[in-house]
Design an enzyme around this catalytic site. Structure first.
Site, PDB file in Angstrom:
ATOM      1  N   SER A  19       0.702  77.258  11.974  1.00 20.24           N
ATOM      2  CA  SER A  19       1.583  78.150  12.138  1.00 20.24           C
ATOM      3  C   SER A  19       1.181  78.648  13.371  1.00 20.24           C
ATOM      4  O   SER A  19       0.886  78.865  13.747  1.00 20.24           O
ATOM      5  CB  SER A  19       1.600  79.142  10.805  1.00 20.24           C
ATOM      6  OG  SER A  19       2.899  80.066  10.862  1.00 20.24           O
ATOM      7  N   PRO A  20       2.316  78.851  14.324  1.00 21.26           N
ATOM      8  CA  PRO A  20       2.619  79.921  15.135  1.00 21.26           C
ATOM      9  C   PRO A  20       1.361  80.910  15.484  1.00 21.26           C
ATOM     10  O   PRO A  20       1.875  82.042  14.258  1.00 21.26           O
ATOM     11  CB  PRO A  20       3.903  79.501  15.859  1.00 21.26           C
ATOM     12  CG  PRO A  20       4.565  79.543  15.109  1.00 21.26           C
ATOM     13  CD  PRO A  20       3.785  78.352  14.188  1.00 21.26           C
ATOM     14  N   GLN A  97       7.133  76.443  19.758  1.00 19.60           N
ATOM     15  CA  GLN A  97       7.910  77.609  19.707  1.00 19.60           C
ATOM     16  C   GLN A  97       8.230  78.290  21.161  1.00 19.60           C
ATOM     17  O   GLN A  97       7.749  79.019  21.290  1.00 19.60           O
ATOM     18  CB  GLN A  97       7.008  78.686  18.788  1.00 19.60           C
ATOM     19  CG  GLN A  97       8.041  79.311  18.090  1.00 19.60           C
ATOM     20  CD  GLN A  97       7.679  81.192  16.909  1.00 19.60           C
ATOM     21  OE1 GLN A  97       6.696  82.023  17.581  1.00 19.60           O
ATOM     22  NE2 GLN A  97       7.590  80.638  16.136  1.00 19.60           N
ATOM     23  N   TYR A 178      12.410  89.872  17.036  1.00 14.11           N
ATOM     24  CA  TYR A 178      12.614  89.195  18.111  1.00 14.11           C
ATOM     25  C   TYR A 178      14.110  89.319  18.427  1.00 14.11           C
ATOM     26  O   TYR A 178      15.227  89.928  17.778  1.00 14.11           O
ATOM     27  CB  TYR A 178      11.850  88.072  18.666  1.00 14.11           C
ATOM     28  CG  TYR A 178       9.732  88.974  18.214  1.00 14.11           C
ATOM     29  CD1 TYR A 178       9.597  89.806  19.088  1.00 14.11           C
ATOM     30  CD2 TYR A 178       9.329  87.657  17.428  1.00 14.11           C
ATOM     31  CE1 TYR A 178       8.235  90.067  18.632  1.00 14.11           C
ATOM     32  CE2 TYR A 178       7.659  89.143  17.414  1.00 14.11           C
ATOM     33  CZ  TYR A 178       6.995  89.567  18.006  1.00 14.11           C
ATOM     34  OH  TYR A 178       6.525  89.464  17.307  1.00 14.11           O
ATOM     35  N   ARG A 226      12.411  79.262  13.135  1.00 14.95           N
ATOM     36  CA  ARG A 226      12.119  80.546  11.790  1.00 14.95           C
ATOM     37  C   ARG A 226      13.051  81.350  11.966  1.00 14.95           C
ATOM     38  O   ARG A 226      13.299  82.090  13.010  1.00 14.95           O
ATOM     39  CB  ARG A 226      10.664  80.269  12.728  1.00 14.95           C
ATOM     40  CG  ARG A 226      10.231  82.017  11.838  1.00 14.95           C
ATOM     41  CD  ARG A 226       8.302  81.500  11.944  1.00 14.95           C
ATOM     42  NE  ARG A 226       7.257  81.018  11.133  1.00 14.95           N
ATOM     43  CZ  ARG A 226       6.322  80.898  11.642  1.00 14.95           C
ATOM     44  NH1 ARG A 226       5.499  81.860  11.935  1.00 14.95           N
ATOM     45  NH2 ARG A 226       5.642  80.376  10.550  1.00 14.95           N
ATOM     46  N   ARG A 320      -3.484  81.684   8.963  1.00 14.50           N
ATOM     47  CA  ARG A 320      -4.788  82.542   9.392  1.00 14.50           C
ATOM     48  C   ARG A 320      -5.390  82.028   8.538  1.00 14.50           C
ATOM     49  O   ARG A 320      -7.151  81.460   9.287  1.00 14.50           O
ATOM     50  CB  ARG A 320      -4.676  84.102   8.009  1.00 14.50           C
ATOM     51  CG  ARG A 320      -3.490  85.025   9.347  1.00 14.50           C
ATOM     52  CD  ARG A 320      -3.493  86.463   8.482  1.00 14.50           C
ATOM     53  NE  ARG A 320      -2.684  85.796   7.518  1.00 14.50           N
ATOM     54  CZ  ARG A 320      -2.275  86.684   6.264  1.00 14.50           C
ATOM     55  NH1 ARG A 320      -2.680  88.032   5.830  1.00 14.50           N
ATOM     56  NH2 ARG A 320      -1.263  86.173   5.766  1.00 14.50           N
TER      57      ARG A 320
HETATM   58  C1  LIG Z   1      -2.723  85.953  14.750  1.00 12.53           C
HETATM   59  C2  LIG Z   1      -1.273  85.857  14.605  1.00 12.53           C
HETATM   60  C3  LIG Z   1      -0.193  85.558  15.469  1.00 12.53           C
HETATM   61  C4  LIG Z   1       0.478  85.127  15.404  1.00 12.53           C
HETATM   62  N1  LIG Z   1       1.571  85.004  16.150  1.00 12.53           N
HETATM   63  C5  LIG Z   1       3.032  83.998  15.817  1.00 12.53           C
HETATM   64  C6  LIG Z   1       3.811  84.054  16.702  1.00 12.53           C
HETATM   65  O1  LIG Z   1       3.838  83.328  17.731  1.00 12.53           O
HETATM   66  N2  LIG Z   1       5.005  83.177  16.396  1.00 12.53           N
HETATM   67  C7  LIG Z   1       5.083  83.347  14.957  1.00 12.53           C
HETATM   68  O2  LIG Z   1       6.761  83.129  14.248  1.00 12.53           O
HETATM   69  N3  LIG Z   1       4.831  83.930  13.939  1.00 12.53           N
HETATM   70  C8  LIG Z   1       3.494  83.992  14.030  1.00 12.53           C
HETATM   71  N4  LIG Z   1       2.194  85.415  13.286  1.00 12.53           N
HETATM   72  C9  LIG Z   1       3.032  84.821  11.978  1.00 12.53           C
HETATM   73  C10 LIG Z   1       2.252  83.439  11.508  1.00 12.53           C
HETATM   74  O3  LIG Z   1       2.768  82.498  12.140  1.00 12.53           O
HETATM   75  C11 LIG Z   1       2.307  83.217   9.910  1.00 12.53           C
HETATM   76  O4  LIG Z   1       3.816  83.144  10.001  1.00 12.53           O
HETATM   77  C12 LIG Z   1       1.590  84.189   8.932  1.00 12.53           C
HETATM   78  O5  LIG Z   1       0.523  84.898  10.077  1.00 12.53           O
HETATM   79  C13 LIG Z   1       1.981  83.614   7.837  1.00 12.53           C
HETATM   80  O6  LIG Z   1       1.306  83.150   7.410  1.00 12.53           O
HETATM   81  P1  LIG Z   1      -0.735  83.312   7.105  1.00 12.53           P
HETATM   82  O7  LIG Z   1      -0.612  84.157   5.329  1.00 12.53           O
HETATM   83  O8  LIG Z   1      -0.731  81.785   6.271  1.00 12.53           O
HETATM   84  O9  LIG Z   1      -1.464  83.977   7.583  1.00 12.53           O
HETATM   85  C14 LIG Z   1       1.247  84.973  13.807  1.00 12.53           C
HETATM   86  C15 LIG Z   1      -0.137  85.414  13.118  1.00 12.53           C
HETATM   87  C16 LIG Z   1      -0.937  85.400  13.716  1.00 12.53           C
HETATM   88  C17 LIG Z   1      -2.219  86.285  12.133  1.00 12.53           C
END
Ligand SMILES: Cc1cc2nc3c(=O)[nH]c(=O)nc-3n(C[C@H](O)[C@H](O)[C@H](O)COP(=O)(O)O)c2cc1C
Length: 377
Positions: A19-20, A97, A178, A226, A320
């Site tokens: 994921s981004p 993204q 955003y 997204r 994460r």
């Molecule tokens: C450090 C960090 C940076 C993130 N940056 C982005 C981002 O640039 N774009 C985005 O769409 N989501 C971003 N997210 C959200 C994640 O892509 C994801 O949707 C969210 O962490 C839930 O997934 P997880 O439970 O596997 O962590 C970010 C999350 C984390 C933890």
């Protein structure tokens, strides 16, 4: 989760997506060695698709001063180096993204006061309406027609640069409050023109950007969008609205809806839990008949396998867990003792030891739990 999936001309080797994730390590919007290491390690770590963090088409569209951009040649060359490395040394596809921060721009690095304004050097913000993200955040300026045209043109220019840099996949960020998300969310869009009011009107500008970007992106390459499928707040979008939003993007030519939620208002009260956003991906996939990417608290192969196997989503984005373990997919596959996944050649002896170690550890687990002496008393 290890079954392949073809989307347009891109053959994903399995269903796991990195994921981004913003790294806040870019300088003047230029990604560097940190990103090469971060994305490179995850590309050899088994996931089929590695998404680069939100990258902005303009300097003002960055979330923080450490966020990447794609408006000049230096930024393009730096991304191209990473794509070239991952294509040369892994079988992962690379996605970018694209997103503009809108009302949530000009904020601090993620490990400082996230979403709060900079202590100095803030830049002016634009948004659908003059609605600040929080009490400390700047009140953005409502976008004029000229702002919209200039921003769309910047998205298109970045799209051309992303194609030239060799990316396989492009995602338009329309979630998390955003710029484009702030148009879709009724709590942040108070416009009285044709870009505000009904859901169709609120989606009009994001759809205009999508159409322009889709036209500039190579026809054989996929695009995902997204969305925040739930604002988790009174008066906000609900999962029913997400169905309508997904229908609009499907009609515009979107291949995959990447189903996130929330972060559109500080009033949100999300209900977290394992796979907590998957029900939204499930509904969109099965009611709209479009490929979906589930994301959010997917932490083990069991989750991903049950999501894919039950037809709740087509891809699982894992964020994460990939910060904790770049080779999350390889390690989850080892726990299942499946060999249906390739390891990088230099790491094969590590693979073989890990597979033996998993068997040894599993054989140490008692097949039947020992009776608790307290129970027989
Ligand atoms: C450090 C960090 C940076 C993130 N940056 C982005 C981002 O640039 N774009 C985005 O769409 N989501 C971003 N997210 C959200 C994640 O892509 C994801 O949707 C969210 O962490 C839930 O997934 P997880 O439970 O596997 O962590 C970010 C999350 C984390 C933890």
């Amino acid at each position: 989760m290890l079954l392949p999936l073809k989307v347009r001309s891109v053959e994903l080797k399995n269903r796991i997506v990195v994921s981004p994730m913003a790294q806040y390590k870019a300088v003047d919007g230029v990604v560097g060695d940190w990103h090469l290491m971060h994305l490179g390690a995850r590309a050899v770590g088994g996931a089929a698709l590695v998404m680069v963090e939100m990258t902005s088409p303009t300097p003002e569209g960055r979330i923080t001063p450490g966020c990447p951009g794609l408006w000049n040649d230096e930024q393009q060359a730096a991304l191209q180096r990473i794509v070239a490395f991952t294509h040369a040394h892994s079988s992962a596809s690379m996605g970018l993204q694209l997103g503009h921060s809108g009302p949530k721009g000009s904020t601090q690095l993620g490990w400082h006061d996230i979403d709060e304004p900079l202590h100095d050097g803030n830049w002016p913000l634009i948004a659908a309406s003059p609605v600040a993200y929080g009490p400390q955040n700047q009140v953005p300026r409502a976008m004029t027609r000229a702002d919209m045209d200039a921003t769309t043109a910047a998205f298109v220019a970045s799209t051309r640069r992303a194609a030239a840099a060799g990316f396989d996949w492009l995602e338009l960020h329309c979630a998390h409050g955003y710029l484009l998300s702030a148009f879709i969310c009724p709590l942040t869009n108070q416009r009285t023109d044709e870009y505000g009011g009904s859901l169709e009107n609120r989606c009009r500008y994001p759809l205009e950007v999508f159409a322009a970007v889709r036209a500039a992106w190579p026809a054989d390459k996929p695009m995902s969008v997204r969305i925040s499928a739930h604002d988790w707040a009174p008066g906000g979008n609900t999962p029913d609205d997400a169905i309508a939003i997904a229908r609009l993007f499907k009609a515009a030519g979107c291949d995959v809806i990447d189903v996130s939620s929330g972060q559109t208002t500080r009033q949100a009260r999300p209900v977290y839990g394992r796979m907590y956003q998957t029900p939204f991906a499930d509904r969109i996939r099965n009611e709209v008949d479009i490929l979906t990417m589930a994301v959010g608290a997917i932490t083990e192969a069991d989750h991903a396998n049950s999501i894919i196997g039950a037809g709740r989503a087509d891809l699982c984005a894992v964020a994460r867990p990939h910060l904790a373990d770049p080779a999350w997919t390889l390690h989850e596959a080892a726990k299942l003792q499946t060999r249906a996944i390739d390891w990088p050649a230099p790491y094969l002896s590590g693979r073989d030891q890990l597979y033996r170690e998993v068997v040894r550890q599993q054989s140490l687990q008692p097949a039947v739990p020992k009776a608790d002496p307290a129970e027989s008393a």
